[in-house]
Motif scaffolding. Sequence first.
Motif, PDB file in Angstrom:
ATOM      1  N   UNK A   2       1.748   9.094   8.471  1.00 48.87           N
ATOM      2  CA  UNK A   2       1.526   7.809   9.134  1.00 48.87           C
ATOM      3  C   UNK A   2       2.551   7.571  10.242  1.00 48.87           C
ATOM      4  N   UNK A   3       3.479   8.496  10.345  1.00 52.07           N
ATOM      5  CA  UNK A   3       4.509   8.403  11.384  1.00 52.07           C
ATOM      6  C   UNK A   3       5.341   7.125  11.280  1.00 52.07           C
ATOM      7  N   UNK A   4       5.723   6.807  10.057  1.00 53.03           N
ATOM      8  CA  UNK A   4       6.671   5.710   9.859  1.00 53.03           C
ATOM      9  C   UNK A   4       7.775   6.225   8.935  1.00 53.03           C
ATOM     10  N   UNK A   5       8.852   5.483   8.853  1.00 49.81           N
ATOM     11  CA  UNK A   5       9.954   5.923   7.996  1.00 49.81           C
ATOM     12  C   UNK A   5       9.604   5.700   6.530  1.00 49.81           C
ATOM     13  N   UNK A   6      10.261   6.447   5.706  1.00 46.99           N
ATOM     14  CA  UNK A   6       9.994   6.364   4.273  1.00 46.99           C
ATOM     15  C   UNK A   6      10.076   4.935   3.766  1.00 46.99           C
ATOM     16  N   UNK A  38       9.710   2.206   5.171  1.00 47.97           N
ATOM     17  CA  UNK A  38       8.674   1.308   5.688  1.00 47.97           C
ATOM     18  C   UNK A  38       7.530   1.151   4.699  1.00 47.97           C
ATOM     19  N   UNK A  39       7.271   2.226   3.993  1.00 48.88           N
ATOM     20  CA  UNK A  39       6.208   2.168   2.990  1.00 48.88           C
ATOM     21  C   UNK A  39       6.384   0.974   2.066  1.00 48.88           C
ATOM     22  N   UNK A  40       7.622   0.767   1.641  1.00 48.55           N
ATOM     23  CA  UNK A  40       7.875  -0.276   0.647  1.00 48.55           C
ATOM     24  C   UNK A  40       7.887  -1.683   1.239  1.00 48.55           C
ATOM     25  N   UNK A  41       7.733  -1.763   2.536  1.00 49.42           N
ATOM     26  CA  UNK A  41       7.520  -3.070   3.151  1.00 49.42           C
ATOM     27  C   UNK A  41       6.081  -3.514   2.928  1.00 49.42           C
ATOM     28  N   UNK A  42       5.207  -2.540   2.754  1.00 50.78           N
ATOM     29  CA  UNK A  42       3.790  -2.873   2.661  1.00 50.78           C
ATOM     30  C   UNK A  42       3.198  -2.697   1.269  1.00 50.78           C
ATOM     31  N   UNK A  43       3.806  -1.833   0.480  1.00 44.74           N
ATOM     32  CA  UNK A  43       3.290  -1.619  -0.864  1.00 44.74           C
ATOM     33  C   UNK A  43       4.437  -1.614  -1.857  1.00 44.74           C
ATOM     34  N   UNK A  44       4.159  -2.116  -3.034  1.00 50.62           N
ATOM     35  CA  UNK A  44       5.212  -2.208  -4.034  1.00 50.62           C
ATOM     36  C   UNK A  44       5.562  -0.869  -4.656  1.00 50.62           C
ATOM     37  N   UNK A  45       4.600   0.017  -4.695  1.00 47.24           N
ATOM     38  CA  UNK A  45       4.822   1.285  -5.382  1.00 47.24           C
ATOM     39  C   UNK A  45       3.699   2.250  -5.023  1.00 47.24           C
ATOM     40  N   UNK A  46       3.865   3.473  -5.422  1.00 43.03           N
ATOM     41  CA  UNK A  46       2.837   4.481  -5.207  1.00 43.03           C
ATOM     42  C   UNK A  46       1.548   4.040  -5.912  1.00 43.03           C
ATOM     43  N   UNK A  47       1.687   3.537  -7.108  1.00 40.50           N
ATOM     44  CA  UNK A  47       0.526   3.045  -7.842  1.00 40.50           C
ATOM     45  C   UNK A  47      -0.199   1.941  -7.086  1.00 40.50           C
ATOM     46  N   UNK A  48       0.584   1.016  -6.568  1.00 43.14           N
ATOM     47  CA  UNK A  48      -0.018  -0.108  -5.857  1.00 43.14           C
ATOM     48  C   UNK A  48      -0.792   0.381  -4.636  1.00 43.14           C
ATOM     49  N   UNK A  49      -0.240   1.358  -3.958  1.00 50.12           N
ATOM     50  CA  UNK A  49      -0.946   1.928  -2.807  1.00 50.12           C
ATOM     51  C   UNK A  49      -2.265   2.523  -3.255  1.00 50.12           C
ATOM     52  N   UNK A  50      -2.212   3.278  -4.330  1.00 49.21           N
ATOM     53  CA  UNK A  50      -3.423   3.934  -4.803  1.00 49.21           C
ATOM     54  C   UNK A  50      -4.491   2.912  -5.167  1.00 49.21           C
ATOM     55  N   UNK A  51      -4.068   1.883  -5.844  1.00 45.81           N
ATOM     56  CA  UNK A  51      -5.033   0.845  -6.217  1.00 45.81           C
ATOM     57  C   UNK A  51      -5.637   0.188  -4.988  1.00 45.81           C
ATOM     58  N   UNK A  52      -4.799  -0.080  -4.009  1.00 44.81           N
ATOM     59  CA  UNK A  52      -5.303  -0.685  -2.777  1.00 44.81           C
ATOM     60  C   UNK A  52      -6.320   0.246  -2.125  1.00 44.81           C
ATOM     61  N   UNK A  53      -6.006   1.537  -2.180  1.00 47.98           N
ATOM     62  CA  UNK A  53      -6.887   2.519  -1.558  1.00 47.98           C
ATOM     63  C   UNK A  53      -8.239   2.589  -2.273  1.00 47.98           C
TER      64      UNK A  53
END
Lengths: 186, 186, 186, 186
Positions: free
Chosen positions: D29-33, D35-50
């Motif tokens: 995504x060409x952002x810093x590591x 930065x991910x946690x600014x938008x998602x709480x966790x890897x799980x949360x990202x997956x659920x959103x996806x």
Amino acid sequence: MRKLLDAAAVEFGEKGFHAASISSITQRAAVALGTFYTYFDSKDALFQALVQDMSAQVKSSAAAGIAQLHDAGEPSALDVEQSALASFLAFASEHKEIYRIIDESEFVDPAAYKAHYESTAARILERLQAGADKGELRDDLEEAHAWAVMGMNVFLGLRYAVWAEGADESKVSQLARSILERGITK
Amino acid sequence: MRKLLDAAAVEFGEKGFHAASISSITQRAAVALGTFYTYFDSKDALFQALVQDMSAQVKSSAAAGIAQLHDAGEPSALDVEQSALASFLAFASEHKEIYRIIDESEFVDPAAYKAHYESTAARILERLQAGADKGELRDDLEEAHAWAVMGMNVFLGLRYAVWAEGADESKVSQLARSILERGITK
Amino acid sequence: MRKLLDAAAVEFGEKGFHAASISSITQRAAVALGTFYTYFDSKDALFQALVQDMSAQVKSSAAAGIAQLHDAGEPSALDVEQSALASFLAFASEHKEIYRIIDESEFVDPAAYKAHYESTAARILERLQAGADKGELRDDLEEAHAWAVMGMNVFLGLRYAVWAEGADESKVSQLARSILERGITK
Amino acid sequence: MRKLLDAAAVEFGEKGFHAASISSITQRAAVALGTFYTYFDSKDALFQALVQDMSAQVKSSAAAGIAQLHDAGEPSALDVEQSALASFLAFASEHKEIYRIIDESEFVDPAAYKAHYESTAARILERLQAGADKGELRDDLEEAHAWAVMGMNVFLGLRYAVWAEGADESKVSQLARSILERGITK
DNA sequence: AATGAATGAGACTTCATTCAT
DNA sequence: CATGAATGAAGTCTCATTCAT
């Protein structure tokens, strides 16, 4: 595992809990990082184990000094207190990290912190009351006296065992004894 | 900025230095995260400012108590010490976080930690020597006596001002005075 | 080693491949951790062995059902399909973990995943074409029909054998048969 | 953040949930590591959103196809089902990762997995019952029929939209329609 | 002066695998 | 063959700090 506990004492003493790292501790102990988790569940668990370990060591060191005193005949209450302080000063001299570790337990494991000082005060109070029972000490001694004695000892240890290299520890314990004996008035 | 210093006192008092976060402090102070760096260079700098701030507050609180005493006529050396402890207990009761903050300065800013206790001990020693000069206290008082007195005060404060809700603080300061007056022997 | 394979089926079924741990599998199997590597080269190898094992079990369970049918006289093509589904439902009911294990093979061993469904579809297609040869089924049946039948079976199994406790499996296989027989139109 | 969601779809599609790494996703995504946690709480949360994101996309893609059909006059129940499958095949062709993502949700977020298929089946059942109400489809249609139809669709999609490059999707949806129309018997 | 999204170094913890016994 | 302590790579997440607005 002794190696890890010893390495942790040094590391925590130097850096404090948070700045200390498991990685650095295992390097000091000369084991692999993962090995740490064979023996401790977490950094917190290690710290707690260390606090208990050191707490137990101080206690037994003081107890040993007092026991020795009893071997040489019934000691006076002031003899006992002076010996307890002397033992503590000797221990703190050898294990300067104990102050920092106990202090940090206030943040890492507040219950252990409280427990350490409360049990120490309780032991002192018992001894003071034994002295009162023998007619050597005042009859009105209570918990606060024990905390006052403990505070004196702790701060004298900090100043003369931890901070001052080569202070005359026996002089310090005599001085403390004289305060207990007659205060600081003329 | 006062708001940030007050928020920091609460945050550091509750969580300790490392667990405290700038983000949480700025939220408590109701300013934006970036604003913090307009007023402080770093988390460390904030902490140091806070330590100095609190250290100054304790000192001036004790000084104020003693000044008041002098207004009512020349107090005795023991009156002065009793008043100093009473002021300290009152302050610690109001600002329980001071213990945790001073304790943590041992790790965050060891020089400030040392400086705090050394300057406190120095002030006590001055007072004690003034008492000796007036003929009220012993002639042999030295630095170690000041550390002993400070240790008593600190631990009595921890036990009865910070940990015990609603302890009888005036009773505690009288008890400490009586130790200074005649020790704990019969 | 049977014990390890059975323990793995349970563990992988409960936790999925990644969350499953060799250590936990060996504990379930009541052997030491190191013993695992006497029988399998790696976690992946175990998983592959397990997929093959379960895949073989489903196949032989369906084959057994069909063989039994033949013992009682020449069955119709629809009888055969209904029996295949019934066998599968029974197997899935008993081994609910099969779904999760096959699904995860998509990530752990994609070739095995593809192979599993392709060989299953191939077997279905053979049966359908046999039915067409006997004049019972359409002449235009091709691979896609086999995949459609397989999809029906898999999802009915998921819903009524794995998720629904105590669903009426014979009713489900009759219902599927009726779709194959005349679709869902009036 | 769209960039992260898209990168995650690719990463999870290629490697699966566990083998995927946040670090690799942020690189895509060409952002810093962080930065991910600014938008998602966790890897799980990202997956659920996806999962929700993709699930919503499939649904709206099918709904759009059906709406279009209605614009051209009242479609038959079979027209509707054929269109739904055609839309799904088109979507799956474009987003081959959807299969792997939905499949993995079984392990990462079982509730979402169940919810996805149950809500899909529910929508199919509604359509089937509407067809029955219009007298075009059987009167005895029930949940199991919807699951059968869904299973057909899913497996045809896997075989001909995901695995087969350039399969004739319209032929596949006609074939499925003919099964629904009259089964596979002669 | 104030804001807060973005950054990335750093630390804990897990677990498949090895190997000496 | 069986054992299980030791290993260390790899990955998630936190948070002090920056800087363009």
